[in-house]
Motif scaffolding. Structure first.
Motif, mmCIF file in Angstrom:
data_model
loop_
_atom_site.group_PDB
_atom_site.id
_atom_site.type_symbol
_atom_site.label_atom_id
_atom_site.label_comp_id
_atom_site.label_asym_id
_atom_site.label_seq_id
_atom_site.Cartn_x
_atom_site.Cartn_y
_atom_site.Cartn_z
ATOM 1 N N THR A 130 8.491 -41.664 30.885
ATOM 2 C CA THR A 130 7.950 -40.631 30.182
ATOM 3 C C THR A 130 8.122 -41.056 28.671
ATOM 4 O O THR A 130 9.048 -41.727 28.230
ATOM 5 N N ALA A 131 7.020 -40.280 27.943
ATOM 6 C CA ALA A 131 7.208 -40.447 26.434
ATOM 7 C C ALA A 131 8.384 -40.150 25.711
ATOM 8 O O ALA A 131 8.791 -40.754 24.934
ATOM 9 N N ASN A 132 8.872 -39.091 26.198
ATOM 10 C CA ASN A 132 10.224 -38.479 25.619
ATOM 11 C C ASN A 132 11.374 -38.834 26.230
ATOM 12 O O ASN A 132 12.641 -38.199 25.952
ATOM 13 N N GLY A 133 11.329 -39.727 27.246
ATOM 14 C CA GLY A 133 12.792 -39.900 28.044
ATOM 15 C C GLY A 133 13.399 -39.041 28.578
ATOM 16 O O GLY A 133 14.664 -39.143 29.083
ATOM 17 N N LEU A 134 12.702 -38.077 29.195
ATOM 18 C CA LEU A 134 13.211 -36.970 29.976
ATOM 19 C C LEU A 134 12.392 -37.188 31.647
ATOM 20 O O LEU A 134 11.602 -37.662 31.733
ATOM 21 N N VAL A 135 13.501 -36.804 32.311
ATOM 22 C CA VAL A 135 12.897 -36.850 33.890
ATOM 23 C C VAL A 135 11.872 -35.660 34.153
ATOM 24 O O VAL A 135 12.211 -34.591 33.673
ATOM 25 N N GLN A 136 10.639 -35.965 34.570
ATOM 26 C CA GLN A 136 9.770 -34.891 34.780
ATOM 27 C C GLN A 136 9.682 -34.725 36.365
ATOM 28 O O GLN A 136 9.609 -35.473 37.256
ATOM 29 N N VAL A 137 9.842 -33.481 36.641
ATOM 30 C CA VAL A 137 9.600 -32.861 37.940
ATOM 31 C C VAL A 137 8.391 -31.995 38.201
ATOM 32 O O VAL A 137 8.354 -31.122 37.529
ATOM 33 N N LEU A 184 6.115 -29.408 40.418
ATOM 34 C CA LEU A 184 6.191 -28.781 41.659
ATOM 35 C C LEU A 184 4.831 -28.380 42.406
ATOM 36 O O LEU A 184 3.748 -28.624 41.856
ATOM 37 N N GLU A 185 4.738 -28.091 43.593
ATOM 38 C CA GLU A 185 3.482 -27.969 44.270
ATOM 39 C C GLU A 185 2.533 -26.893 43.813
ATOM 40 O O GLU A 185 1.590 -26.761 43.840
ATOM 41 N N ASN A 186 3.153 -25.948 42.921
ATOM 42 C CA ASN A 186 2.475 -24.965 42.238
ATOM 43 C C ASN A 186 1.825 -25.262 40.939
ATOM 44 O O ASN A 186 0.918 -24.548 40.400
ATOM 45 N N GLY A 187 1.919 -26.367 40.855
ATOM 46 C CA GLY A 187 1.357 -27.048 39.369
ATOM 47 C C GLY A 187 2.405 -27.128 38.089
ATOM 48 O O GLY A 187 1.853 -27.890 37.357
ATOM 49 N N ALA A 188 3.400 -26.459 38.387
ATOM 50 C CA ALA A 188 4.403 -26.503 37.055
ATOM 51 C C ALA A 188 5.063 -27.804 37.009
ATOM 52 O O ALA A 188 5.095 -28.519 37.966
ATOM 53 N N LYS A 189 5.285 -28.114 35.463
ATOM 54 C CA LYS A 189 5.968 -29.251 35.273
ATOM 55 C C LYS A 189 7.461 -28.912 34.702
ATOM 56 O O LYS A 189 7.369 -28.227 33.638
ATOM 57 N N LEU A 190 8.475 -29.427 35.142
ATOM 58 C CA LEU A 190 9.924 -29.047 34.510
ATOM 59 C C LEU A 190 10.300 -30.599 33.915
ATOM 60 O O LEU A 190 10.296 -31.536 34.495
ATOM 61 N N GLU A 191 11.234 -30.369 32.961
ATOM 62 C CA GLU A 191 11.679 -31.619 32.258
ATOM 63 C C GLU A 191 13.269 -31.393 32.289
ATOM 64 O O GLU A 191 13.789 -30.307 32.003
ATOM 65 N N SER A 192 13.731 -32.542 32.255
ATOM 66 C CA SER A 192 15.262 -32.689 32.160
ATOM 67 C C SER A 192 15.871 -33.678 31.747
ATOM 68 O O SER A 192 15.417 -35.022 32.125
ATOM 69 N N LYS A 193 17.061 -33.880 31.133
ATOM 70 C CA LYS A 193 17.714 -34.938 30.908
ATOM 71 C C LYS A 193 18.246 -35.837 32.045
ATOM 72 O O LYS A 193 18.282 -36.970 32.001
ATOM 73 N N THR A 194 18.796 -35.170 32.890
ATOM 74 C CA THR A 194 19.151 -35.507 34.201
ATOM 75 C C THR A 194 18.506 -34.735 35.291
ATOM 76 O O THR A 194 18.491 -33.453 35.405
ATOM 77 N N VAL A 195 18.629 -35.539 36.365
ATOM 78 C CA VAL A 195 18.015 -34.566 37.788
ATOM 79 C C VAL A 195 19.074 -34.955 38.990
ATOM 80 O O VAL A 195 19.339 -36.385 39.024
ATOM 81 N N ILE A 196 19.460 -34.204 39.860
ATOM 82 C CA ILE A 196 20.300 -34.495 40.868
ATOM 83 C C ILE A 196 19.586 -33.973 42.297
ATOM 84 O O ILE A 196 19.030 -32.829 42.544
ATOM 85 N N LEU A 197 19.172 -35.046 42.754
ATOM 86 C CA LEU A 197 18.452 -34.739 44.160
ATOM 87 C C LEU A 197 19.404 -34.388 45.277
ATOM 88 O O LEU A 197 20.384 -35.272 45.747
ATOM 89 N N SER A 198 19.375 -33.340 45.752
ATOM 90 C CA SER A 198 19.985 -32.686 47.019
ATOM 91 C C SER A 198 19.274 -32.041 47.885
ATOM 92 O O SER A 198 19.574 -30.748 48.129
ATOM 93 N N THR A 199 18.311 -32.590 48.336
ATOM 94 C CA THR A 199 17.274 -31.933 49.318
ATOM 95 C C THR A 199 17.683 -31.882 50.729
ATOM 96 O O THR A 199 16.936 -31.248 51.388
ATOM 97 N N GLY A 200 18.905 -32.405 50.825
ATOM 98 C CA GLY A 200 19.400 -32.162 52.386
ATOM 99 C C GLY A 200 18.522 -32.779 53.378
ATOM 100 O O GLY A 200 17.987 -33.734 53.141
ATOM 101 N N ALA A 201 18.365 -32.275 54.774
ATOM 102 C CA ALA A 201 17.620 -32.700 55.849
ATOM 103 C C ALA A 201 17.254 -31.629 56.711
ATOM 104 O O ALA A 201 17.464 -30.267 56.447
#
Length: 520
Positions: free
Chosen positions: A298-305, A307-324
């Motif tokens: 990404t251009a700004n060095g942030l992780v981009q997420v 969503l299925e509704n079309g929204a985009k969120l940005e964060s310095k870090t992301v923790i994946l804890s999506t379970g099973a």
């Protein structure tokens, strides 16, 4: 009907009534009607704010409704709301009187904004720990939407209707006699289902959010713990989750979490959510992640997420804890007969198979525990295990083998779910030793064959192993810069609640360390 302790508890709670209410019973000549009449009279005797009437006009009999004095009932109970549903009864009594529900102002505004005129029926079993949330949500919607009714229907009370509608899973929800959903649903999920513009509203709101320091994806034990640890550092923390609680919401008894001798999954999940909210974490529930882009792309060095509704969120870090999620058999007929004989929750759906023959697929602890529980309800349980030995703890195997109405078949490969077009009638399997094909006549199949990590959206994004688990190191780092992972979706062995919480803490501490070391 009510024991001494319950009577005393209810009498105390009824002191919170905000105004007079009426219990309006619609009875017939059945023994069940006698029990409903007895319950209504006992409740009315506990408060001078409660009046009992027996001239109800509800066509579903026996039943009773709750209404403000002088109004028609909009909240109804077709059956005895005992067991898990006793809380639903208490809340209905209080909320119909005007007692404020424990929901946010935003959620209450959404309920009122639905402007619904509909009749909701929700079929339940009193042993179902997922049903009360649905009952209570629909009751609240009915209370705040004049012209709308909500009726809890105990399947054991109305077995003929259950058979007629082919209901083989609970909770099962109908709106104006049209099926709209089944299984566990939160109030927010139901509102989203009824509000066709909810996705667009969420997307607009999320796109306006500033970047997070830590964004957690997943709302189970790992994700909630990660959020708590991050928020305690005083940094901007958010959670994106399809549902808060994760698999814990489908767990009946928890007896191995240190310092908590025994609790139930939904209660444990509620306590986790309350703890997270204490720290002001930005919780975005009912949201599914579609795509993730690492900070190095990404251009700004942030992780981009995204969503299925079309929204985009940005964060310095992301923790994946999506379970099973529950692993499926992937055989012909399974998808077709899901909720019509194929089930995944013996605690919820077991009572619907009372007096019938069922099968349990899987010989681990979950499968054997399910077979033991079902044996006390159904006519006969056949447990099928793919391997030549059961994997469950020996104490569970001994208990199963002591039951007279159970059969264990090993080296069995399930090949097909058979039905008549409306419900399950049989199961076919192959003896892996001889190659012989067999068919078992039955009404229900409970699948208990383990879990699959919720990582489909991460394929070709982060490194996964052959089982689809996210590969992490001892610091919970993935192969992507700024992206960490924790819990059942990762390569960490032993999928346990207490391990997931510890991993969530580790991932959060690692994310915080990453932020500090990278000058962010």
């Amino acid at each position: 009907m009510l024991d001494q302790n319950t009577t005393a508890q209810l009498k105390t709670l009824l002191q919170r009534l905000q105004g007079p209410i009426e219990l309006v019973a619609s009875l017939d000549e059945s023994d069940k009607a006698v029990k409903i009449k007895e319950l209504v009279e006992e409740i009315a005797a506990l408060s001078d704010q409660v009046t009992a009437r027996f001239d109800g006009q509800n066509s579903r009999r026996p039943s009773f409704g709750i209404a403000k004095a002088g109004e028609q009932p909009r909240v109804n109970f077709a059956g005895l709301p005992m067991g898990h549903e006793f809380t639903s009864l208490i809340l209905a009594l209080l909320q119909v009187s005007g007692y404020a529900p424990k929901v946010s102002d935003e959620v209450l505004a959404q309920i009122k904004g639905l402007n619904l005129k509909a009749d909701f029926d929700v079929f339940v079993s009193l042993s179902c720990h997922n049903c009360p949330d649905v009952v209570q949500a629909l009751n609240l919607i009915a209370i705040y939407n004049p012209g709308t009714t909500a009726t809890m229907i105990d399947g054991a009370f109305f077995q003929e209707e259950v058979e007629e509608r082919k209901i083989m899973a609970v909770p099962m929800v109908f709106q104006d006699n049209q099926h709209i959903g089944q299984g566990r649903m939160t109030l927010e999920e139901i509102i989203a289902k009824l509000d066709s513009n909810s996705a667009a509203k969420d997307a607009e709101k999320f796109n306006a959010k500033a970047a997070f320091d830590v964004l957690v994806i997943g709302g189970g034990p790992a994700g909630n713990t990660a959020a708590i640890y991050a928020a305690r550092k005083g940094i901007k923390t958010g959670i994106v989750a399809e549902r808060l609680g994760g698999q814990v919401m489908d767990t009946m008894d928890i007896e191995n979490f240190t310092s908590v001798q025994k609790t139930q999954g939904p209660k444990f999940a509620a306590a986790m959510e309350e703890h997270v909210r204490e720290y002001g974490v930005d919780i975005m529930s009912l949201q599914r992640v579609k795509h993730l882009v690492g900070a190095d792309k990404t251009a700004n060095g942030l992780v981009q997420v995204e969503l299925e509704n079309g929204a985009k969120l940005e964060s310095k870090t992301v923790i994946l804890s999506t379970g099973a999620r529950w692993r499926e058999m992937n055989v012909p007929g399974e998808a077709e007969y899901r909720t019509r004989g194929v089930a995944y929750c013996p605690h919820c759906d077991g009572p619907l198979f009372k007096g019938k023959r069922v099968a349990v697929i899987g010989g681990g602890n979950s499968g054997v525990e399910a077979a033991i529980d079902l044996a006390g309800i159904v006519e006969h349980v056949t447990l099928l295990e793919f391997s030549d030995t059961l994997r469950a703890d020996q104490v569970l195997q001994d208990k199963l083998n002591s039951l007279p109405n159970t059969t264990v078949i090993k080296s069995a490969l399930t090949t097909e779910v058979v039905g008549d077009g409306s419900q399950v009638t049989a199961l076919r399997y192959q003896d892996r030793t001889t190659g012989t094909e067999h068919e078992i006549a039955l009404a229900g199949i409970f699948v208990q064959i383990g879990l699959l990590p919720n990582t489909d959206f991460l394929k070709e994004v982060v490194e996964l192993n052959s089982r689809g688990e996210i590969v992490i190191n001892e610091r919970n780092e993935t192969n992507l810069k700024g992206v960490f992972a924790a819990g059942d979706c990762t390569t960490v062995p032993y999928k346990q609640i207490i391990i997931a919480t510890g991993e969530g803490a580790k991932a959060s501490l690692s994310a915080f360390d990453y932020i500090i070391r990278n000058g962010q």
